[in-house]
Design a protein around this motif. Structure first.
Motif, PDB file in Angstrom:
ATOM      1  N   PHE A 600       0.496  -1.131  -0.069  1.00 35.63           N
ATOM      2  CA  PHE A 600       0.159   0.172  -0.126  1.00 35.63           C
ATOM      3  C   PHE A 600       0.620   1.832   0.295  1.00 35.63           C
ATOM      4  N   GLY A 601       0.892   1.689  -1.353  1.00 40.70           N
ATOM      5  CA  GLY A 601       1.790   3.193  -1.373  1.00 40.70           C
ATOM      6  C   GLY A 601       1.938   4.311  -0.659  1.00 40.70           C
ATOM      7  N   GLY A 602       2.395   4.836   0.170  1.00 38.53           N
ATOM      8  CA  GLY A 602       2.647   5.905   0.640  1.00 38.53           C
ATOM      9  C   GLY A 602       3.662   6.857  -0.536  1.00 38.53           C
ATOM     10  N   ASP A 607       3.608   1.483  -9.047  1.00 40.55           N
ATOM     11  CA  ASP A 607       4.803   1.470 -10.252  1.00 40.55           C
ATOM     12  C   ASP A 607       5.959   1.068 -10.076  1.00 40.55           C
ATOM     13  N   MET A 608       6.700   1.226  -8.903  1.00 36.68           N
ATOM     14  CA  MET A 608       8.709   1.569  -8.683  1.00 36.68           C
ATOM     15  C   MET A 608       7.838   0.140  -7.834  1.00 36.68           C
ATOM     16  N   ILE A 609       7.252  -0.598  -7.208  1.00 38.77           N
ATOM     17  CA  ILE A 609       7.266  -2.013  -6.551  1.00 38.77           C
ATOM     18  C   ILE A 609       6.623  -3.174  -7.922  1.00 38.77           C
ATOM     19  N   ALA A 610       5.910  -2.368  -8.460  1.00 39.05           N
ATOM     20  CA  ALA A 610       5.425  -3.375  -9.532  1.00 39.05           C
ATOM     21  C   ALA A 610       6.592  -3.639 -10.380  1.00 39.05           C
ATOM     22  N   ARG A 611       7.618  -3.056 -10.782  1.00 41.62           N
ATOM     23  CA  ARG A 611       8.723  -2.730 -11.261  1.00 41.62           C
ATOM     24  C   ARG A 611       9.581  -3.556 -11.441  1.00 41.62           C
ATOM     25  N   GLY A 612       9.739  -3.771  -9.837  1.00 41.35           N
ATOM     26  CA  GLY A 612      10.956  -4.243  -8.876  1.00 41.35           C
ATOM     27  C   GLY A 612      10.527  -6.149  -8.464  1.00 41.35           C
ATOM     28  N   ARG A 629      -0.824  -7.959  -4.450  1.00 44.09           N
ATOM     29  CA  ARG A 629      -1.597  -6.482  -4.119  1.00 44.09           C
ATOM     30  C   ARG A 629      -0.851  -5.199  -4.771  1.00 44.09           C
ATOM     31  N   ILE A 630      -1.764  -4.641  -5.010  1.00 44.28           N
ATOM     32  CA  ILE A 630      -0.612  -3.144  -4.835  1.00 44.28           C
ATOM     33  C   ILE A 630      -1.985  -1.904  -5.013  1.00 44.28           C
ATOM     34  N   ARG A 631      -2.187  -1.232  -3.864  1.00 42.91           N
ATOM     35  CA  ARG A 631      -3.149   0.118  -3.374  1.00 42.91           C
ATOM     36  C   ARG A 631      -2.524   1.136  -3.230  1.00 42.91           C
ATOM     37  N   GLY A 632      -3.138   2.424  -3.171  1.00 45.93           N
ATOM     38  CA  GLY A 632      -2.558   3.254  -2.695  1.00 45.93           C
ATOM     39  C   GLY A 632      -1.370   4.390  -3.580  1.00 45.93           C
TER      40      GLY A 632
END
Length: 669
Positions: A600-602, A607-612, A629-632
């Protein structure tokens, strides 16, 4: 980061101090931010502050300028002044956001206190604990400034469009639910769940995950009680400290004195935390006599709080509770009239955790062995020895009272509850305070043993101040009229070394014998990785944020019976390389049959996590299924990266759907 601490000698005794009284308590009203709030930034021209200010200004926050020491000019079309005192005189701010590195933050906070800024928000992680204790010794003597943080996402008014922190703005909507949370990522999850259900928020306060918080649960509850814009309240807690229990006591009293109380819901992370281990946040560990996460949940339930096992459930729950109250769900929605019936219990879905043997305690980070601690004591004139067989053991601990925001002596005679004696950090234990601890050891104050105990307290306090201790404990006994000191165990704050380079010689004594190599490897990469025992565990987890990582492990087990192999916090500023390294750590465990990435992004961008994730899967040739699961922040962009990668990755939006898929894949393998 410090990870492990010694066990409490009385783990089932819940002891905590009475609520403090000091001039500082009168500053609670300063938390009422909104459209009227004039905000300055310290460290205004820095990269992080600039990006944050641009977002906050666009959202509507009334930023009136900032401070850069020794410089004067303009930035983002706003004035830059050389000191907070000048800014206070010329810009007349109501609040300051401190955007500087951890080693610079204490001086910045003190400058704001000296300038009498009403609200000071400190977001930095890893500020040395003793710097914060010193700051609180100052705060307790004044009635002008209130501190939020440190290690906090900040404070935000969705109604007033005022953000002082780094919360993900797209998740917020104006409404009437007040939130106070230890964990940043869990607070974001909570807000997003509310917004998705059309339930807006009034004021959200980040208590922060440090050992000592400038503003705690009871402070937030006192604000929400009298805030006419807040119709319901959410508390998000976790293992460590006694803030949740103190909140429960306050809530009981509130419900007893109020004919129409506001409904309160809650969550406590860390039910599956490894005993004796600091779970990511500096304050996420249970001290002497402190309750487990499960025990905290129980006392909150007994106080009338409706508990959930995952923040996504807050949306439907609060919609129901607000409807029962006849209150509007958002700032634009209408509301009827009515009274609150008994609070609903149907949302409590937690199952009791499986009972497993406690793992072997691993002494690491700045926890010193008994022989190392004995050497330090000897340097202060205290000799140690084994207690003769049959000698009743007594316990003396010098640690932190999180409620009083001060050091505390905890003394136990071994035959009854321990006695807590908080004292001033600035002045140290007074003779009467030290003698109170001696009496709690059941020592005759006229005997040589009592005099020896006073000498021990002086030595412990000297070591605590000199090397920035967190918890110094020893067993004591009496033989032939003399005090015997045995089995000393000392733990010191490694943030003092990592952030500020202090006590390098002491830190060089760290003993990593018995520590899992993967945990050490994670630490070297800035990742908090904790291996969880149990051969039946088969789900590797990669999560950003300590609170969210704890709750991911908790909720997997509670909701769908999934058993995680690990706790893993990538850190609040994770990069693609960090995510790749996280995969390496998780996949090194042969038990792992599926990897669950829950983000959950703050500050962390989706998108950076997804590329990782994509980079890790390609470069490491991952052969187990991966559920993401990506939110935020930038969640849509992150989901697109996963979708367009061509890799066999299962992407989900909701937690429960993702968790069910994880368990399904784990059981197939």
């Amino acid at each position: 980061m410090l990870r492990t601490l010694p066990r409490s000698p009385r783990p089932h005794t819940r002891l905590f101090s009475s609520r403090r009284t000091s001039p500082y308590e009168s500053t609670i009203a300063n938390l009422n931010i909104g459209a009227h709030t004039r905000v300055i930034f310290q460290g205004f021209t820095g990269k992080q502050a600039t990006a944050n200010a641009i977002e906050s200004l666009a959202w509507g926050t009334n930023i009136v300028g900032g401070v850069r020491p020794g410089k004067e000019g303009e930035h983002l079309g706003l004035p830059v002044l050389p000191s907070v005192r000048r800014a206070m005189a010329e810009l007349k701010p109501d609040a300051t956001g401190i955007y500087v590195a951890a080693h610079q933050a204490p001086a910045a906070i003190e400058e704001a206190i000296e300038a009498e800024v009403p609200l000071i928000v400190a977001v930095a992680e890893h500020i040395p604990l003793h710097d914060i204790l010193r700051i609180h010794s100052i705060l307790q003597t004044q009635s002008k400034s209130r501190l939020v943080g440190a290690n906090s996402p900040g404070i935000i008014s969705a109604l007033g469009k005022c953000r002082i922190g780094f919360q993900p703005l797209p998740t917020f909507s104006p409404g009437h639910v007040g939130i106070i949370a230890k964990s940043g990522t869990l607070s974001y999850e909570t807000v997003a769940a509310l917004t998705r259900q059309g339930v807006g928020q009034s004021l959200c306060i980040g208590m922060g995950g440090d050992v000592v918080a400038g503003t705690d649960f009871v402070d937030g509850l006192r604000v929400f009680e009298h805030d006419t814009d807040t119709h319901a309240i959410i508390l998000v807690g976790e293992v460590g400290g006694t803030a949740e229990e103190e909140a429960a006591e306050w809530i009981k009293a509130y419900r007893a004195r109020t004919p129409n109380p506001k409904p309160i819901a809650g969550l406590v992370g860390g039910r599956t935390a490894r005993p004796g281990t600091v779970m990511g946040h500096a304050g996420a560990w249970a001290g002497p006599g402190q309750a487990s996460a499960a025990e905290k949940q129980r006392v909150l339930e007994e106080a009338g709080v409706v508990m959930v096992d995952h923040p996504t459930k807050f949306g439907g729950l609060m919609k129901t509770l607000l409807a029962q109250r006849g209150a509007p769900t958002s700032a634009s929605s209408g509301g009827g009239s009515g009274t609150i019936p008994a609070q609903a219990r149907g949302f409590h879905t937690l199952r009791r955790p499986h009972v497993r043997p406690a793992p072997v305690m691993q002494k690491r980070s700045l926890h010193l062995r008994a022989d190392q601690a004995a050497t330090l004591l000897a340097e202060h004139g205290i000799r140690t020895s084994a207690l003769p067989a049959g000698t009743p053991p007594r316990s003396l601990v010098l640690t932190i009272d999180r409620t009083m925001r001060s050091p505390v002596l905890i003394a136990s005679s071994g035959t009854g509850p321990a006695t807590h004696t908080p004292f001033s950090y600035a002045g140290g234990p007074s003779p009467s305070e030290a003698m109170a601890a001696v009496r709690a050891l059941d020592l005759d104050t006229a005997t040589p043993a009592a005099a020896d105990a006073l000498e021990l307290i002086v030595a412990l306090w000297g070591l605590f101040r000199q090397y920035e201790g967190i918890e110094l404990r020893s067993q004591v006994g009496v033989a032939a009229g003399k005090l015997l000191v045995a089995e000393p165990e000392f733990t010191f704050d490694d943030a003092a070394f990592r952030s500020s380079g202090r006590h390098a010689e002491l830190h060089g004594q760290r003993d990593v014998t018995g520590v899992d190599p993967m945990e050490l490897a994670g630490e070297a990469a800035g990742i908090v990785y904790v291996k969880l025992d149990g051969e039946d565990r088969n789900i590797g987890t990669v999560v950003n944020g300590a609170g969210l990582a704890m709750n991911t492990v908790d909720a997997l087990e509670a909701q769908v019976g999934g058993l995680a192999t690990n706790f893993l916090d990538t850190g609040g500023k994770a990069t693609s390389e960090t995510v790749k390294r996280s995969f390496e750590l998780v996949l090194a465990d042969p038990r792992v049959k599926v990897v669950f990435v829950n983000i959950f992004g703050g500050l962390t961008l989706g998108d950076m996590i997804a590329r990782g994730v994509v980079m890790a899967m390609r470069e490491l040739e991952v052969h187990v299924p991966v559920v993401v699961r990506i939110r935020g922040t930038r969640e849509e962009e992150g989901q697109a990266v996963i979708r367009e990668s061509g890799l066999k990755v299962f992407a989900y939006d909701g937690f429960e759907e993702a968790a069910r898929k994880v368990v399904e894949l784990a059981n197939r393998s």
